[in-house]
Scaffold this motif. Structure first.
Motif, PDB file in Angstrom:
ATOM      1  N   THR A  28       0.845  -1.206   0.000  1.00  0.00           N
ATOM      2  CA  THR A  28       0.000   0.000   0.000  1.00  0.00           C
ATOM      3  C   THR A  28       0.876   1.249   0.000  1.00  0.00           C
ATOM      4  OG1 THR A  28      -1.668  -1.237   1.253  1.00  0.00           O
ATOM      5  CG2 THR A  28      -1.905   1.163   1.197  1.00  0.00           C
ATOM      6  N   ILE A 130      -5.026   1.968   6.124  1.00  0.00           N
ATOM      7  CA  ILE A 130      -5.956   1.524   5.054  1.00  0.00           C
ATOM      8  C   ILE A 130      -5.581   0.212   4.367  1.00  0.00           C
ATOM      9  CG2 ILE A 130      -6.711   3.884   4.483  1.00  0.00           C
ATOM     10  CD1 ILE A 130      -4.945   3.661   1.916  1.00  0.00           C
ATOM     11  N   GLU A 131      -4.463  -0.429   4.775  1.00  0.00           N
ATOM     12  CA  GLU A 131      -4.080  -1.652   4.033  1.00  0.00           C
ATOM     13  C   GLU A 131      -5.309  -2.578   3.923  1.00  0.00           C
ATOM     14  OE1 GLU A 131      -3.858  -4.829   5.226  1.00  0.00           O
ATOM     15  OE2 GLU A 131      -3.408  -4.764   7.365  1.00  0.00           O
ATOM     16  N   PRO A 132      -5.381  -3.378   2.849  1.00  0.00           N
ATOM     17  CA  PRO A 132      -6.622  -4.100   2.547  1.00  0.00           C
ATOM     18  C   PRO A 132      -7.126  -5.027   3.644  1.00  0.00           C
ATOM     19  CG  PRO A 132      -4.938  -4.506   0.853  1.00  0.00           C
ATOM     20  CD  PRO A 132      -4.363  -3.527   1.793  1.00  0.00           C
ATOM     21  N   GLU A 140     -13.380   2.792   5.098  1.00  0.00           N
ATOM     22  CA  GLU A 140     -13.705   2.894   3.668  1.00  0.00           C
ATOM     23  C   GLU A 140     -13.633   4.336   3.137  1.00  0.00           C
ATOM     24  OE1 GLU A 140     -13.528   1.333   0.374  1.00  0.00           O
ATOM     25  OE2 GLU A 140     -13.487  -0.025   2.091  1.00  0.00           O
ATOM     26  N   ARG A 143     -10.053   5.192   2.655  1.00  0.00           N
ATOM     27  CA  ARG A 143      -9.499   4.559   1.443  1.00  0.00           C
ATOM     28  C   ARG A 143      -9.853   5.381   0.200  1.00  0.00           C
ATOM     29  NH1 ARG A 143     -11.116  -0.916   3.507  1.00  0.00           N
ATOM     30  NH2 ARG A 143      -9.165  -1.687   4.377  1.00  0.00           N
TER      31      ARG A 143
END
Ligand code: DGI
Ligand code: FE
Ligand code: FE
Length: 195
Positions: A28, A130-132, A140, A143
């Motif tokens: 990221t 925010i890493e997945p 959200e 992101r």
């Protein structure tokens, strides 16, 4: 210190889930570095190494902070969950011999932020948020903002973190408030319009 050396070291020191988090933060961070014109290699290394001290025993974290005048002692007056950040930075410098001030600061401030964050500091702070694999409430919108404005995304992440701590009647580290105050002066109006 190459990327492979860094990965090998965190692989030794971190349990599987945390190790995988680390790789996602690095990935990221590289994406954000491309997008915002930061050094991609430094972003990747800082991402890989940012949580290296996460599983050091609490007494060791305490002793490292106490014995290193370069780490602000005020860390010890706040929750131990933030101690791994400055201790990780010192470990990377002293034990891994990676002497890079940008990476040092990005690791030191990855949890709390601070006023006047550098581009790399913002990128690592945000990538960690925010890493997945992250699913905390409110991630959200952060992101989405990360694709448009680094400062707005970092600001919103700070707002969420401060709200989270306040809702739990927890103390907030002064640098986190300082980071918020610093960025909100330029991002506040725009964030308010979007809210
Ligand atoms: O190490 P990670 O779990 O990947 O993420 P982190 O380094 O951001 O998280 C450390 C924890 O620290 C997180 O659950 C929130 C908590 N925390 C406690 N006091 C503070 C704080 N975070 C900030 N930003 N500021 C605080 O004062
Ligand atoms: Fe962390
Ligand atoms: Fe992390």
């Amino acid at each position: 210190m190459t990327k492979d050396d860094a990965i090998k070291k965190v692989r030794e020191l971190l349990p599987d889930a945390r190790y995988e988090h680390t790789l996602r933060v690095a990935e990221t961070a590289v994406t954000l570095a491309k997008q915002y014109g930061a050094d991609q290699e430094k972003a990747e290394l800082a991402g890989i190494l940012h949580d290296i001290a996460k599983y050091f025993p609490e007494d060791e974290l305490y002793r490292t902070i106490s014995s290193h005048p370069e780490i602000p002692n005020v860390f010890l007056n706040y929750h131990s969950s933030i101690w791994h950040a400055p201790v990780g930075a010192v470990y990377v410098q002293e034990q891994l011999g990676l002497l890079d001030l940008d990476i040092y600061n990005a690791i030191t401030y990855h949890t709390t932020g601070r006023a006047g964050m550098s581009l790399l500091e913002k990128i690592i702070f945000l990538a960690d948020y925010i890493e997945p694999g992250r699913d905390h409430p409110g991630v959200e919108p952060v992101r989405k903002l990360a694709n448009k404005s680094l400062d707005q995304a970092v600001s919103l992440a700070l707002v969420n973190t401060i709200n989270y701590l306040i809702e739990r009647y927890s103390p907030v580290f002064p640098d986190t408030i300082a980071a918020y105050n610093d960025l909100i002066r330029t991002t506040g109006k725009l964030l308010k319009q979007k809210a």
